[in-house]
Design an enzyme around this catalytic site. Structure first.
Site: not given
Length: 358
Positions: A36, A333, A336
């Site tokens: 990610s 979050d 991340h």
């Protein structure tokens, strides 16, 4: 006299433009693989819960529309792409954006990829992916083998756009940005039932480096040559990790950071041994130090303009309602970094990439 000045200016312009043309050939594209940190929306097209295509993700992105990126805006691959392209533009140009600098790195699995994007770079990464065979299966995302398969498909499309010879040259000179290990350590090993019972952290991190090498070798066998290999971030300092293990003072999780550091140390050592190895003939490698770069921002957050280094801006029990200004948060979050955090660490890291792969 005026004609002489104009002639001199024209000659200088031609000289510098020719230099820039050579420099632009150095890194014609950015191709991102892994998790990610560099996924720009491939998971949108998968049957998985690991998605970032809903509010409040993408809050600060163009048009405030969620794109599948796990953050408030651009992710690390986007930021690297911007800096690489910006640094390669001729300094006579005032409006870099008007020249078509790559402002985002599109996801390869998008329904439509413009020919210009095929030539300048895409992301094959998948949020939740890892090199441990268990990780991607566990989260139903794109495994390294899936990403290599997509890479092969990309090469076929690229050949259709620019021809076989030029396609081979673009792939060989592209920056291959690889981010692996974060989910393997943070999810599969630390949280998945069997993880810690099966092997010690040191054994597991050694296995991870071996799996990472295999992934990179598969990319090498399909023409990739310039690898920027990212270490893992300080996983013990993620808001999620602090919340679960940090106690009253919300400290970083010492064990998770120790495992992260051990993996990074072995990865860095492995990269040194791969340089000049017979199975990587002609390849170049550079280690991208995500851990210390982000830890510096966490420890000195006020210096960089952040006011929150422990909690995420959104998507947590401590932030059910998203914050009003993500730029004040190191993390967007539970796991991340925010776009500003990526931008803060990227300039130095991109210089390392350019120097290491030039």
């Amino acid at each position: 006299m005026f004609r002489k000045k104009m002639l001199v200016l024209a000659l200088f312009s031609i000289y510098f433009l020719s230099i820039e043309a050579v420099r632009n050939e150095s890194f014609p594209a950015l191709l991102a693989f892994g998790d990610s940190m560099v996924d720009t929306g491939n998971n949108n097209y998968l049957l998985t819960l690991m998605k970032g295509n809903y509010w409040p993700y993408g809050w600060n992105f163009d048009s405030k529309i969620p794109t599948g990126r796990f953050g408030n805006g651009r992710v690390f691959s986007d930021v690297v792409g911007i800096i690489l392209k910006s640094s390669l533009q001729c300094f006579f140009v005032i409006s870099a954006e008007g020249l078509g600098i790559k402002r985002i790195v599109p996801a390869y699995r998008k329904l439509y990829i413009a020919p210009s994007d095929l030539k300048t770079g895409v992301s094959f990464a998948s949020g939740g992916a890892g090199v441990d065979p268990v990780t991607s299966k566990l989260l139903r995302v794109l495994s390294p083998a899936d990403q290599v398969k997509d890479f092969k498909g990309y090469k076929r499309k690229l050949k259709g756009v620019v021809g076989r010879s030029k396609a081979k040259k673009i792939v060989a000179n592209s920056v291959i940005l690889v981010s692996e290990g974060n989910n393997d350590i943070g999810i599969t090993y630390a949280i998945h039932d069997a993880g810690m019972r099966l092997m010690t952290p040191k054994v597991y991190t050694s296995k991870l480096v071996g799996w990472n090498k295999k992934f990179i070798k598969d990319l090498y066998d399909h023409g990739a040559r310039k690898f920027a290999v990212m270490g893992v971030i300080p996983l013990g300092c993620l808001p999620m990790s602090r919340l679960i293990f940090g106690g009253f003072f919300v400290w970083c999780n010492f064990l998770a950071n120790t495992i992260s550091e051990d993996y990074n140390k072995k990865l860095k050592s492995g990269i040194k041994s791969w340089r000049g190895a017979s199975d990587f003939r002609g390849a170049r490698f550079v280690y991208v130090d995500m851990y210390n770069s982000l830890m510096d921002v966490i420890n000195n957050h006020r210096k960089y303009g952040f006011t929150h280094e422990k909690n995420g801006c959104c998507c947590m029990l401590t932030a059910i309602v998203p914050c009003s200004n993500p730029d004040k948060y190191v993390f967007y979050d539970f796991a991340h970094p925010s776009e500003k955090a990526y931008k803060t660490i990227a300039k130095k890291l991109v210089e390392d990439i350019k120097t290491g792969l030039a």
